[in-house]
Design an enzyme around this catalytic site. Structure first.
Site, PDB file in Angstrom:
ATOM      1  N   THR A   1       0.800  -1.217   0.000  1.00  0.00           N
ATOM      2  CA  THR A   1       0.000   0.000   0.000  1.00  0.00           C
ATOM      3  C   THR A   1       0.836   1.271   0.000  1.00  0.00           C
ATOM      4  O   THR A   1       2.000   1.274   0.430  1.00  0.00           O
ATOM      5  CB  THR A   1      -0.911   0.006   1.255  1.00  0.00           C
ATOM      6  OG1 THR A   1      -1.616   1.246   1.352  1.00  0.00           O
ATOM      7  CG2 THR A   1      -0.086  -0.149   2.526  1.00  0.00           C
TER       8      THR A   1
ATOM      9  N   TYR B   1      -1.834   0.817  10.468  1.00  0.00           N
ATOM     10  CA  TYR B   1      -2.064   0.053   9.239  1.00  0.00           C
ATOM     11  C   TYR B   1      -0.833   0.101   8.338  1.00  0.00           C
ATOM     12  O   TYR B   1      -0.326  -0.939   7.887  1.00  0.00           O
ATOM     13  CB  TYR B   1      -3.288   0.590   8.499  1.00  0.00           C
ATOM     14  CG  TYR B   1      -3.434   0.043   7.109  1.00  0.00           C
ATOM     15  CD1 TYR B   1      -3.760  -1.295   6.898  1.00  0.00           C
ATOM     16  CD2 TYR B   1      -3.229   0.860   5.984  1.00  0.00           C
ATOM     17  CE1 TYR B   1      -3.871  -1.811   5.615  1.00  0.00           C
ATOM     18  CE2 TYR B   1      -3.352   0.352   4.710  1.00  0.00           C
ATOM     19  CZ  TYR B   1      -3.665  -0.975   4.525  1.00  0.00           C
ATOM     20  OH  TYR B   1      -3.770  -1.482   3.247  1.00  0.00           O
TER      21      TYR B   1
END
Length: 292
Positions: free
Chosen positions: A100, A124
């Site tokens: 990501t 995250y």
């Protein structure tokens, strides 16, 4: 070629299952047979699936909730991802792992390159960065594909949310000071199949490592929302006005990178694949969402 993808419900997994070709068998495995939060399930589940290539797509993706559940986020995104890569290594096959833009802090002025320093600003992103490191350590034959702003006809995503909100609102406030590359999961699946075919037929492939794989065009969230709703209206679907707001007007538990733009030039150079323009990719997703 047998492509085994972890996770059944994710946007990329669903897109891969749909995009399977005559010479590619796509098999998705997930809970309870494979549960990344229970690493003892991973080795046997992947061995039983008999992959030629493993696509590590399953992940903990609840960005805000991760701030309250760091142990679970790391268990899935770091330890679990490492187990998947190790399982592939045990079978002597490559792993394609999805990561990501959240591994960056978003302060760069311009698109991020694979060589830029990482500096996640939330749990995250930190857990996904730890997963990249675990994958690279467990299996030298790895492709780590960082992507961003994923949308598709499947799962929960920004395009679906905009269409839902437009069905009962005249105006929608959308953040205008965060920038990125909207990326269709349908395109990600096509790119993965393209890369996997290269890996499968070329045993001497040596360009392993990290790649960025994102949409061709860059925009902000409000610009993306306008395109979604204008396209929807043109196709007879719901539409609404978009009002620009600042990120500080839409508070979330986890901070988001201001700049999520990724340069995919390296992937295009090595694999000869580039995402279609936003108008083409997004229109196809919106058309399919409206047809439901």
């Amino acid at each position: 070629m047998r492509l085994v993808v972890t996770g059944r419900e994710g946007q990329v997994a669903a897109s891969l299952l749909e995009a399977g070709r005559e010479d590619v068998e796509v098999v998705a495995i997930g809970r309870p047979q494979l549960d990344l939060a229970r690493p003892e399930t991973v080795i046997d589940a992947i061995a039983a699936a008999k992959p030629d290539i493993v696509v590590s797509a399953a992940a903990y993706t609840a960005v805000d909730q991760a701030e309250d559940e760091p142990e679970l986020a790391y268990a899935v995104n770091a330890a679990g991802a490492g187990e998947v890569a190790q399982a592939a290594a045990r079978r002597g096959v490559p792993v394609i792992h999805l990561s990501t833009d959240y591994v960056f802090d978003g302060t760069k002025d311009g698109p991020y390159l694979e060589t830029d320093a990482t500096a996640p600003i939330g749990v995250y992103g930190a857990s996904k960065l730890a997963g990249e490191q675990a994958v690279a350590s467990a299996n030298p034959r790895h492709l780590i594909l960082r992507t961003a702003w994923v949308y598709s006809p499947f799962g929960k995503n920004f395009a679906k949310t905009m269409l839902r909100l437009a069905s009962d609102r005249d105006e929608i406030p959308v953040v205008a000071d965060q920038w990125g590359n909207p990326t269709s999961a349908l395109d990600i699946a096509d790119a993965i199949l393209h890369a996997a075919a290269r890996l499968h037929r070329n045993e001497d492939f040596a360009a392993w490592g990290i790649y960025h794989l994102a949409g061709t065009d860059e925009t902000n969230w409000s610009g993306f929302a306008r395109y979604i709703l204008d396209t929807s209206g043109g196709l007879g679907g719901p539409s609404a006005r978009v009002r620009d707001i600042a990120a500080t007007d839409y508070l979330t538990k986890a901070r988001r990178p201001v700049n999520s733009r990724l340069s995919s030039a390296k992937f295009a150079s090595v694999f000869g694949w580039r995402a279609p323009v936003l108008q083409k990719s997004a229109r196809e997703v919106i058309r399919r969402l409206l047809s439901r």
